[in-house]
Scaffold this active site. Structure first.
Site, PDB file in Angstrom:
ATOM      1  CB  CYS A   1      11.807 120.684  77.197  1.00 46.37           C
ATOM      2  SG  CYS A   1      11.293 119.459  78.416  1.00 46.37           S
TER       3      CYS A   1
ATOM      4  CG  ASN B   1      11.905 115.377  73.157  1.00 44.73           C
ATOM      5  OD1 ASN B   1      10.694 115.167  73.247  1.00 44.73           O
ATOM      6  ND2 ASN B   1      12.527 116.241  73.929  1.00 44.73           N
TER       7      ASN B   1
ATOM      8  CD  GLU C   1       7.186 118.494  79.451  1.00 42.32           C
ATOM      9  OE1 GLU C   1       8.402 118.279  79.245  1.00 42.32           O
ATOM     10  OE2 GLU C   1       6.354 117.591  79.618  1.00 42.32           O
TER      11      GLU C   1
END
Length: 484
Positions: free
Chosen positions: A292, A162, A258
């Site tokens: 996220c 992304n 992450e």
């Protein structure tokens, strides 16, 4: 670097300072999420080529670690400049490859250059320390400890699709300025953008072998890379399931992960509903919620729920939907499988009694922005991360209920609290099991120098420029024994 522009370009991978075709003779098709056609092919490299990349990285790293910080800085500054020079070309690739608007794609490239420059400045102002032995009871004045940070060696950097340039550089820049070499494994959908970023790095004339980009099938080289004895540290951004699997395979290699999130937006009865709605919509639907840190559920006090849902409906229906080439906010999801998953969450909620306020319309992998009200805890969308433009509203009767539902999640990335009562805001923030809490603002990653932390299923370790430099180095103590 040669490309075949007649049909779709075939991109080479970057090994020891040179662009090469893989000995496998195989390539992977990269299909645009909105053009629905192949826009390029990347190399499917072999395990032997992985070995070669890691070997060259180790050789280059030894010399790089001995290079002065000022010299390293000059290379990174040049890389940032080259990215700015290539911003139009790279932005076009990002748009076509991951379906992000051209404006947002260009902003990502410029933000990346700023990130690299700030990383250099941060490293230049990080200093070691010393300790005297006699500061400890019974210690001796004759002992002095000199504490410095040294590189870990070869860092494996695995960013997501992304933010294929920004989140890649967020791993590469701290690693390089700290004296490490990098093996860069881009997300398959995002590989071309990553290659373009490395083209800029190549133009900056970094030492050969210091950065190698490896593209290939995860089934062939994924586990092989993670378990390779030549990797000294792994920085990964992606899904929680993949991150957990990676952590198990990595053994004792230092990790920063992450992972996913289910970021709640808690709206108290006293909140400014217009401003809260604006932040929630921006947080939930920009880039179709493929972030996220997107707001992925709204926990609103029942006394103001009807009013908030009404404002959200009106504003959501104003969002532009369609092609990223038209600058749309809501664009096709990265692939059909992702759209199927989001639609499955919506269908499950409807079957269990949720109300569709707006949306629930689909065209191939384009999901129209969907707002679901009367969502309850037995629905999958209350807990699972959609990574798409579907926002559930859960009505609560108290702060305590909102906190309980928020903390019940397996994730703990960020949360937003909307209220006019700053004392209540801090009270709620203190009870949230998340890495960060935003007060009267949307959940988001930046600014990039802030610490970025996920707890529970949202990750381990800390990012943010200073924290990333620390995670990619270790402390080394040299003790000087003085004589009278």
């Amino acid at each position: 670097m040669t490309t075949n522009v007649l049909i779709s370009p075939t991109y080479e991978f970057y090994l020891n300072g040179e662009w090469k075709e893989s000995q496998s003779g195989q390539t992977i098709d990269i299909k645009s999420p909105y053009l629905h056609e192949i826009i390029g092919k990347v190399q499917a490299i072999t395990k032997e080529e992985v070995d070669e990349a890691i070997c060259s990285a180790h050789k280059a790293q030894k010399k790089w670690a001995e290079t002065s910080l000022q010299q390293r800085a000059s290379y990174l500054y040049k890389w940032a400049d080259e990215l700015v020079n290539m911003q139009d070309e790279i932005a076009e690739v990002i748009m076509q490859e991951v379906g992000k608007s051209l404006k947002d794609s260009k902003n990502e490239v410029v933000r990346t250059a700023d990130f690299i420059r700030y990383t250099v400045e941060e490293a230049l102002h990080m200093h070691g320390e010393s300790m005297k032995g006699d500061s400890f009871p019974g210690g001796s004045k004759s002992k002095v400890a000199i504490i410095e940070r040294v590189p870990l060696g070869v860092v494996l950097a695995i960013p997501p699709f992304n933010y294929p340039v920004n989140l890649a550089a967020a791993k590469l820049a701290p690693a390089l300025i700290s004296g490490n070499a990098v093996i860069f494994k881009p997300a398959t959908q995002g590989s071309i953008s990553g290659i373009k970023m490395i083209e800029a790095l190549h133009k900056a004339e970094f030492p050969k072998g210091l950065v190698n980009i490896v593209t290939g099938r995860g089934s062939v080289i994924g586990d092989y890379l993670v378990e390779h004895k030549g990797i000294d540290m792994i920085s990964f951004t992606g899904g929680t399931n993949t991150g957990v699997r990676l952590a198990k395979k990595a053994g004792m290699i230092p990790l920063v992960l992450e992972l996913g999130g289910k970021d709640p937006g808690i709206v108290r009865e006293d909140a400014d509903l217009e401003k809260a709605a604006q932040q929630i919509i921006s947080g939930a639907f920009s880039y179709s919620g493929q972030r996220c840190t997107a707001i992925k559920r709204v926990l609103v006090h029942v006394n103001v729920a009807d009013e908030l849902v009404g404002i959200l409906k009106e504003e959501i229906e104003k969002l532009s939907v369609g092609s990223p080439e038209e600058g749309s906010t809501v664009v096709p999801l990265i692939d059909d499988q992702s759209a199927d998953f989001v639609q499955g969450l919506i269908d499950d909620a409807i079957e269990k009694g949720a109300t569709v306020v707006t949306g629930n319309k689909r065209d191939r992998n384009l999901i129209y922005p969907t707002l679901l009200d009367q969502v309850t805890e037995d629905m999958r969308i209350a807990w699972e991360e959609p990574f798409g433009p579907a926002l559930p509203v859960i009505r609560v009767s108290s702060d305590e209920e909102a906190i309980k539902i928020a903390n019940k999640s397996e994730f703990g990335l960020q949360a937003s609290v909307f209220t006019k009562d700053i004392n209540k805001a801090f009270s709620i923030a203190n009870k949230m099991e998340t890495g960060s809490v935003q007060i009267n603002g949307r959940t988001e990653r930046g600014p990039d120098h802030f610490p970025f932390i996920g707890v529970k299923g949202s990750g381990m370790g800390a990012q943010g420029i200073h924290k990333s430099i620390e995670s990619m180095t270790r402390e080394k103590v040299t003790v000087l024994n003085l004589t009278d």
